[in-house]
Design an enzyme around this catalytic site. Structure first.
Site, PDB file in Angstrom:
ATOM      1  N   LYS A 206       3.317  11.595 -11.337  1.00  0.00           N
ATOM      2  CA  LYS A 206       2.540  10.773 -12.139  1.00  0.00           C
ATOM      3  C   LYS A 206       3.207   9.326 -12.278  1.00  0.00           C
ATOM      4  O   LYS A 206       4.315   9.480 -12.929  1.00  0.00           O
ATOM      5  CB  LYS A 206       2.246  11.451 -13.340  1.00  0.00           C
ATOM      6  CG  LYS A 206       1.054  12.332 -13.336  1.00  0.00           C
ATOM      7  CD  LYS A 206       0.756  12.802 -14.787  1.00  0.00           C
ATOM      8  CE  LYS A 206      -0.471  13.755 -14.825  1.00  0.00           C
ATOM      9  NZ  LYS A 206      -0.607  14.501 -16.302  1.00  0.00           N
TER      10      LYS A 206
ATOM     11  N   ARG B 277      -1.975  22.576 -14.770  1.00  0.00           N
ATOM     12  CA  ARG B 277      -1.381  21.379 -15.132  1.00  0.00           C
ATOM     13  C   ARG B 277      -1.488  20.671 -16.296  1.00  0.00           C
ATOM     14  O   ARG B 277      -0.749  20.229 -16.937  1.00  0.00           O
ATOM     15  CB  ARG B 277      -1.181  20.325 -13.848  1.00  0.00           C
ATOM     16  CG  ARG B 277      -0.093  19.157 -14.100  1.00  0.00           C
ATOM     17  CD  ARG B 277      -0.081  18.140 -13.091  1.00  0.00           C
ATOM     18  NE  ARG B 277       1.107  17.268 -13.400  1.00  0.00           N
ATOM     19  CZ  ARG B 277       1.297  16.222 -12.510  1.00  0.00           C
ATOM     20  NH1 ARG B 277       0.963  16.353 -11.250  1.00  0.00           N
ATOM     21  NH2 ARG B 277       2.313  15.673 -12.841  1.00  0.00           N
TER      22      ARG B 277
ATOM     23  N   ARG C 100       0.875  -1.200  -0.080  1.00  0.00           N
ATOM     24  CA  ARG C 100      -0.159  -0.100  -0.150  1.00  0.00           C
ATOM     25  C   ARG C 100       0.963   1.245   0.069  1.00  0.00           C
ATOM     26  O   ARG C 100       0.575   2.257   0.362  1.00  0.00           O
ATOM     27  CB  ARG C 100      -0.865  -0.175   1.137  1.00  0.00           C
ATOM     28  CG  ARG C 100      -1.898  -1.232   1.077  1.00  0.00           C
ATOM     29  CD  ARG C 100      -3.178  -0.662   1.746  1.00  0.00           C
ATOM     30  NE  ARG C 100      -4.210  -1.796   1.847  1.00  0.00           N
ATOM     31  CZ  ARG C 100      -4.304  -2.652   2.884  1.00  0.00           C
ATOM     32  NH1 ARG C 100      -3.154  -2.615   3.734  1.00  0.00           N
ATOM     33  NH2 ARG C 100      -5.002  -3.573   2.841  1.00  0.00           N
TER      34      ARG C 100
ATOM     35  N   ASN D 112       0.071  19.064 -21.078  1.00  0.00           N
ATOM     36  CA  ASN D 112      -0.427  17.743 -22.201  1.00  0.00           C
ATOM     37  C   ASN D 112      -0.041  18.615 -23.811  1.00  0.00           C
ATOM     38  O   ASN D 112      -0.347  17.656 -24.492  1.00  0.00           O
ATOM     39  CB  ASN D 112      -1.870  17.480 -21.750  1.00  0.00           C
ATOM     40  CG  ASN D 112      -1.930  16.685 -20.436  1.00  0.00           C
ATOM     41  OD1 ASN D 112      -0.916  15.973 -20.135  1.00  0.00           O
ATOM     42  ND2 ASN D 112      -2.875  16.737 -19.886  1.00  0.00           N
TER      43      ASN D 112
ATOM     44  N   GLU E  50      10.282  17.990 -24.815  1.00  0.00           N
ATOM     45  CA  GLU E  50       9.612  18.227 -23.498  1.00  0.00           C
ATOM     46  C   GLU E  50      10.262  19.631 -23.345  1.00  0.00           C
ATOM     47  O   GLU E  50       9.479  20.448 -22.740  1.00  0.00           O
ATOM     48  CB  GLU E  50       9.767  17.169 -22.506  1.00  0.00           C
ATOM     49  CG  GLU E  50       9.521  15.906 -22.672  1.00  0.00           C
ATOM     50  CD  GLU E  50       7.832  15.770 -22.903  1.00  0.00           C
ATOM     51  OE1 GLU E  50       7.244  16.696 -22.921  1.00  0.00           O
ATOM     52  OE2 GLU E  50       7.388  14.713 -22.988  1.00  0.00           O
TER      53      GLU E  50
ATOM     54  N   GLU F 291      -4.254  18.101 -11.460  1.00  0.00           N
ATOM     55  CA  GLU F 291      -4.593  18.283 -12.844  1.00  0.00           C
ATOM     56  C   GLU F 291      -5.980  18.747 -13.049  1.00  0.00           C
ATOM     57  O   GLU F 291      -6.825  18.033 -13.612  1.00  0.00           O
ATOM     58  CB  GLU F 291      -4.272  17.242 -13.707  1.00  0.00           C
ATOM     59  CG  GLU F 291      -4.145  17.537 -15.191  1.00  0.00           C
ATOM     60  CD  GLU F 291      -3.429  16.479 -15.939  1.00  0.00           C
ATOM     61  OE1 GLU F 291      -2.089  15.995 -15.705  1.00  0.00           O
ATOM     62  OE2 GLU F 291      -4.004  16.143 -16.950  1.00  0.00           O
TER      63      GLU F 291
ATOM     64  N   HIS G 139       0.555  10.535 -27.676  1.00  0.00           N
ATOM     65  CA  HIS G 139       0.268   9.478 -26.838  1.00  0.00           C
ATOM     66  C   HIS G 139      -0.221   8.295 -27.839  1.00  0.00           C
ATOM     67  O   HIS G 139       0.144   7.132 -27.920  1.00  0.00           O
ATOM     68  CB  HIS G 139      -0.550   9.608 -25.597  1.00  0.00           C
ATOM     69  CG  HIS G 139       0.254   9.915 -24.515  1.00  0.00           C
ATOM     70  ND1 HIS G 139      -0.152  10.384 -23.399  1.00  0.00           N
ATOM     71  CD2 HIS G 139       1.618   9.888 -24.509  1.00  0.00           C
ATOM     72  CE1 HIS G 139       0.614  10.685 -22.461  1.00  0.00           C
ATOM     73  NE2 HIS G 139       1.884  10.491 -23.254  1.00  0.00           N
TER      74      HIS G 139
ATOM     75  N   HIS H  74       9.108   8.506 -27.307  1.00  0.00           N
ATOM     76  CA  HIS H  74       8.002   9.557 -26.856  1.00  0.00           C
ATOM     77  C   HIS H  74       8.348  10.955 -27.299  1.00  0.00           C
ATOM     78  O   HIS H  74       7.345  11.618 -27.657  1.00  0.00           O
ATOM     79  CB  HIS H  74       8.037   9.584 -25.143  1.00  0.00           C
ATOM     80  CG  HIS H  74       7.296  10.415 -24.324  1.00  0.00           C
ATOM     81  ND1 HIS H  74       6.024  10.101 -24.077  1.00  0.00           N
ATOM     82  CD2 HIS H  74       7.580  11.615 -23.579  1.00  0.00           C
ATOM     83  CE1 HIS H  74       5.326  10.946 -23.572  1.00  0.00           C
ATOM     84  NE2 HIS H  74       6.167  11.997 -23.438  1.00  0.00           N
TER      85      HIS H  74
ATOM     86  N   LYS I  37       8.305  23.136 -14.534  1.00  0.00           N
ATOM     87  CA  LYS I  37       7.227  21.904 -14.433  1.00  0.00           C
ATOM     88  C   LYS I  37       7.014  21.714 -12.858  1.00  0.00           C
ATOM     89  O   LYS I  37       5.825  21.397 -12.511  1.00  0.00           O
ATOM     90  CB  LYS I  37       7.948  20.488 -14.782  1.00  0.00           C
ATOM     91  CG  LYS I  37       7.078  19.472 -14.492  1.00  0.00           C
ATOM     92  CD  LYS I  37       7.012  18.270 -15.546  1.00  0.00           C
ATOM     93  CE  LYS I  37       5.731  17.137 -14.848  1.00  0.00           C
ATOM     94  NZ  LYS I  37       5.959  15.880 -15.401  1.00  0.00           N
TER      95      LYS I  37
ATOM     96  N   HIS J  14       0.605  15.978 -26.311  1.00  0.00           N
ATOM     97  CA  HIS J  14       0.597  14.771 -25.945  1.00  0.00           C
ATOM     98  C   HIS J  14      -0.780  13.781 -26.260  1.00  0.00           C
ATOM     99  O   HIS J  14      -0.541  12.607 -26.099  1.00  0.00           O
ATOM    100  CB  HIS J  14       0.713  14.786 -24.277  1.00  0.00           C
ATOM    101  CG  HIS J  14       2.326  14.886 -23.783  1.00  0.00           C
ATOM    102  ND1 HIS J  14       2.902  15.738 -24.421  1.00  0.00           N
ATOM    103  CD2 HIS J  14       2.915  14.279 -23.196  1.00  0.00           C
ATOM    104  CE1 HIS J  14       4.054  15.960 -23.914  1.00  0.00           C
ATOM    105  NE2 HIS J  14       4.033  14.569 -23.300  1.00  0.00           N
TER     106      HIS J  14
END
Ligand SMILES: NC(=O)c1ccc[n+]([C@@H]2O[C@H](COP(=O)([O-])OP(=O)(O)OC[C@H]3O[C@@H](n4cnc5c(N)ncnc54)[C@H](O)[C@@H]3O)[C@@H](O)[C@H]2O)c1
Length: 343
Positions: free
Chosen positions: A130, A228, A108, A232, A172, A224, A239, A249, A214, A235
């Site tokens: 993330k 934030r 956990r 993206n 990026e 988000e 993606h 990427h 960032k 992206h």
């Protein structure tokens, strides 16, 4: 080594700049720490890993999946890891994403930190909490937002980084400049990958500037719901292309940014898509790609940013100023098809 602490909503992350693996002795207990890395990095840097308990996984995006996480968890149990264990992901974004994910679900949740070894992981993937895995062609479909307890930069890792990975990192960096930092955009226009490779001081400053950019966006909107989302940029389409066509990427995001720049011209009156495309080109990044728009749209329709029949798409008003626009899926499909066939 320079130390900065960033406080997020539930936890803080210590950033250590210009450090080395040897500094870890002061940050973690050697007896209770397990390194996670991939076979490429392990083979390049075996010496750095001696003295540390290390779990090595195969390299590549195709291993950022639940089956790898399951194997890692079985190995952690064999190594008698427990709730006091710290996991340290040493690698690119695949390693940081999967290490953070495994650390967040094992018992956990146990403590984890990162030593990013690609430019992309330094300026982007290691930051913001993330952590996740891919499911089939769906990128990062399963995961969690949980901050690492520390991120340590050892820039000597970049000495062995292949040129493709430098390009991916700059995708990026150009994204950051496009959405939030017009001054950085100009600096990038006046420089090149070769210049940054030679001028280590400028490279260090560039990396820190991007880490701060960032981190600030994440701190203001960790989960988000607002700004934030600007990260993206490029992206959504990126993606979909990345896993469908097995692109790297950064290359996929570069194509995504070029298309988003052209959509911006129609939707926001953005005037500088030529400048954006020229900058991506200068850093060796692709700006056009032939793709099957039907297949791509099947994936886009499953994107986390889709709500009902429209999608939140990040566009540019001008260089350094991004906006989020709600675009009906049908319109988006038509625009992307017409842009793809015109290029
Ligand atoms: N969590 C986030 O916020 C976030 C943000 C951006 C990207 N990502 C994820 O990051 C991943 C891409 O990251 P990446 O481009 O770093 O890919 P990667 O981890 O696959 O690394 C790229 C390649 O470089 C090799 N490598 C790594 N460091 C090296 C070094 N120092 N010397 C020589 N070779 C080295 C790796 O073995 C691999 O083959 C994607 O899965 C993407 O989804 C996550």
């Amino acid at each position: 080594m320079r130390h900065i602490r960033y406080t997020f909503s539930h936890s803080s992350t210590d950033y250590y700049f210009a450090g080395g693996i040897s500094n870890l002795k002061d940050i973690v207990d050697l007896q209770k720490t397990i390194f996670i890395t991939d076979e490429n990095i392990f083979n390049c840097y075996q010496k750095k890993f001696s003295n540390w308990d290390t779990l090595v996984i195969p390299s590549g995006e195709q291993y950022k999946v639940q089956a790898t996480a399951d194997r890692m968890i079985a190995q952690l149990l064999e190594k008698k890891a427990d709730r006091k264990t710290t996991l340290i992901g040493i690698g690119g974004g695949v390693i940081t994403d999967i290490t953070g994910y495994v650390a967040s679900i094992f018992m956990r949740g146990i403590r984890f930190g990162f030593i990013p070894t690609t430019l992309l992981a330094m300026v982007d993937a290691s930051i913001g909490g993330k952590n996740g895995i891919d499911v089939g062609v769906f990128k990062n479909m399963v995961g969690i937002i949980r901050q690492p307890s520390f991120i340590l930069h050892d820039l000597t890792f970049l000495n062995t980084l292949p040129v493709l990975e430098w390009q991916n990192g700059f995708a990026e960096i150009i994204k950051h400049a496009s959405i939030k930092d017009a001054v950085l955009f100009k600096q990038l226009e006046e420089s090149s990958i070769k210049k940054y490779q030679v001028r280590k001081k400028s490279l260090g400053e560039l990396i820190e500037r991007n880490v701060m950019l960032k981190s600030k966006l994440v701190k203001l909107d960790e989960f988000e719901t607002g700004d934030r989302k600007l990260l993206n940029f490029g992206h959504t389409l990126g993606h979909a292309l990345e896993n469908l066509y097995k692109l790297s990427h950064g290359h996929a995001v570069s194509i995504g940014m070029s298309v988003a720049g052209l959509i911006s011209e129609q939707r926001t009156g953005f005037k500088d898509s030529g400048r954006l495309i020229a900058l991506l080109d200068k850093y060796g990044l692709p700006t056009a790609f032939e793709f099957d728009s039907k297949k791509v749209f099947e994936i886009l329709k499953m994107d986390k940013k889709k709500a009902g029949n429209s999608m939140q798409y990040v566009l540019l008003n001008k260089i350094g100023k991004a906006v989020i626009k709600e675009i009906p899926i049908d319109n988006l499909e038509k625009w992307i098809e017409s842009i793809a066939s015109a290029r």
